[in-house]
Design an enzyme around this catalytic site. Structure first.
Site, PDB file in Angstrom:
ATOM      1  N   VAL A 265       0.899  -1.153   0.000  1.00 14.36           N
ATOM      2  CA  VAL A 265       0.000   0.000   0.000  1.00 14.36           C
ATOM      3  C   VAL A 265       0.936   1.200   0.000  1.00 14.36           C
ATOM      4  CG1 VAL A 265      -1.751   1.280   1.280  1.00 14.36           C
ATOM      5  CG2 VAL A 265      -1.795  -1.206   1.257  1.00 14.36           C
ATOM      6  N   PRO A 266       1.043   1.887  -1.122  1.00 11.77           N
ATOM      7  CA  PRO A 266       2.183   2.790  -1.330  1.00 11.77           C
ATOM      8  C   PRO A 266       2.065   4.100  -0.577  1.00 11.77           C
ATOM      9  CG  PRO A 266       0.766   2.837  -3.260  1.00 11.77           C
ATOM     10  CD  PRO A 266       0.148   1.860  -2.295  1.00 11.77           C
ATOM     11  N   CYS A 267       2.195   4.050   0.721  1.00 13.72           N
ATOM     12  CA  CYS A 267       2.081   5.271   1.504  1.00 13.72           C
ATOM     13  C   CYS A 267       3.268   6.189   1.244  1.00 13.72           C
ATOM     14  CB  CYS A 267       1.962   4.938   2.993  1.00 13.72           C
ATOM     15  SG  CYS A 267       3.221   3.824   3.599  1.00 13.72           S
ATOM     16  N   HIS A 268       4.350   5.622   0.700  1.00 14.37           N
ATOM     17  CA  HIS A 268       5.496   6.494   0.399  1.00 14.37           C
ATOM     18  C   HIS A 268       5.203   7.409  -0.777  1.00 14.37           C
ATOM     19  CE1 HIS A 268       5.788   2.769  -1.925  1.00 14.37           C
ATOM     20  NE2 HIS A 268       6.441   3.463  -2.842  1.00 14.37           N
TER      21      HIS A 268
END
Length: 298
Positions: A265-268
């Site tokens: 889950v690409p929170c970056h």
DNA sequence: AGCCAGATGTCTG
DNA sequence: CAGACATCTGGCT
């Protein structure tokens, strides 16, 4: 060809990394990334960095490329504020719609990690993982040690640690689902490491199953993050708009921070409105490294 | 340019 | 129940 990929396949027992050659290499790379990240405003040269670490420039360059997939110089460039702003898209265009459209159909999606997700029911969330068996294991990955947690329904947690900090990472993750039953099981978790960190294994045919365990609001935010295409970024307020609550950008920040499956889950890919990279639960340095890594392979 | 309050959802003590 | 947050905006100096 890529050395990382091979390393990532083999389960490494907790603590073993410190004494392996990969361990010291990782430490070198970590320090380079840290230096570049902290001093990117001064645009340090390869020579300066190598001198600081007491290494030869050519050797350091090779080592860094092997681990990060791009040169220190390219990484430095990827880390600057300008770069983050560029990721946000063309000025004037309604950012979210453009990047989301690309994400759904365009070539930008070609290299993305395909994920099918399901959310836990509110009841299951309240139970704090009660009755759930979670298998976990530590593995080497391009961003340090990855702590992988899986249930029989799919990937439920992904966290990071520097060598020596495994304990803290594990406790942090276990605290999220206090009542779950935990079993260390490297054989169960190892396949996930390959799927997630080896780009060649990303395909639409065999999507990765993940389980989102959180409140309704958090799950909405995480689903929104999943729509951001590889190599792109959106702002916290973009996400707030996407979930239909434009004023909740602060709350979005908190929910993004609570993301249990980092990287997947690409929170970056969520950045502040001015393009600055703001905090990251597993270290700002790591957030920059991920964006740099995506840049290098894009 | 910098400082501050107010809005949001959720967690912690 | 009172802060604390991986935020942002608008209004004030």
């Amino acid at each position: 060809m890529n050395m990382l990929s091979k390393v990532a396949l083999d389960p490494v027992p907790e603590g073993a990394i410190d004494v392996t050659p990969q361990g010291s290499d990782y430490e070198t790379v970590r320090r380079v990334i840290e230096m570049i990240t902290l001093e990117y405003r001064d645009q340090p040269s390869l020579e300066a960095i190598a001198a600081e670490l007491g290494q030869s420039p050519t050797q350091l360059q090779k080592l860094f490329i092997r681990w990060a997939g791009l040169s220190p110089k390219a990484f430095l460039q990827a880390v600057t504020l300008d770069h983050a702003k560029r990721l946000l898209g063309q000025e004037g265009l309604p950012l979210l719609e453009t990047s989301y459209e690309i994400g759904l159909s365009g070539p930008g999606r070609l290299h993305d990690l395909f994920v099918t997700h399901e959310a836990m029911s509110p009841g299951e969330w309240k139970a704090r993982g009660s009755g759930l068996t979670i298998r976990y294991g530590f593995h080497v990955c391009p961003f340090g040690l990855a702590l992988v947690m899986v249930t029989d329904r799919g990937l439920a947690g992904l966290a990071f640690a520097d060598p020596g900090e495994e304990r803290a990472a594990l406790e942090d993750m276990m605290g999220r689902w206090r009542n779950a039953h935990y079993v260390e099981d490297l054989e169960a978790t190892a396949p996930y490491v390959g799927r997630v960190f080896e780009r060649e294994k990303w395909s639409a045919d065999r999507p990765l199953n993940i389980v989102l365990i959180g409140t309704d609001f958090q799950v909405k935010v995480w689903q929104s993050l999943l729509k951001i295409p590889f190599g792109k970024a959106v702002t916290y307020s973009d996400v707030a708009c996407d979930i239909g609550n434009p004023a909740a950008n602060r709350a979005v920040g908190a929910a993004v921070g609570a993301n249990p499956i980092s990287f997947v889950v690409p929170c970056h890919r969520a950045v502040a409105k001015n393009g600055a990279l703001t905090g990251y639960h597993w270290g700002l340095t790591r957030k920059r490294a991920m964006l740099g890594w995506e840049q290098g392979g894009a």
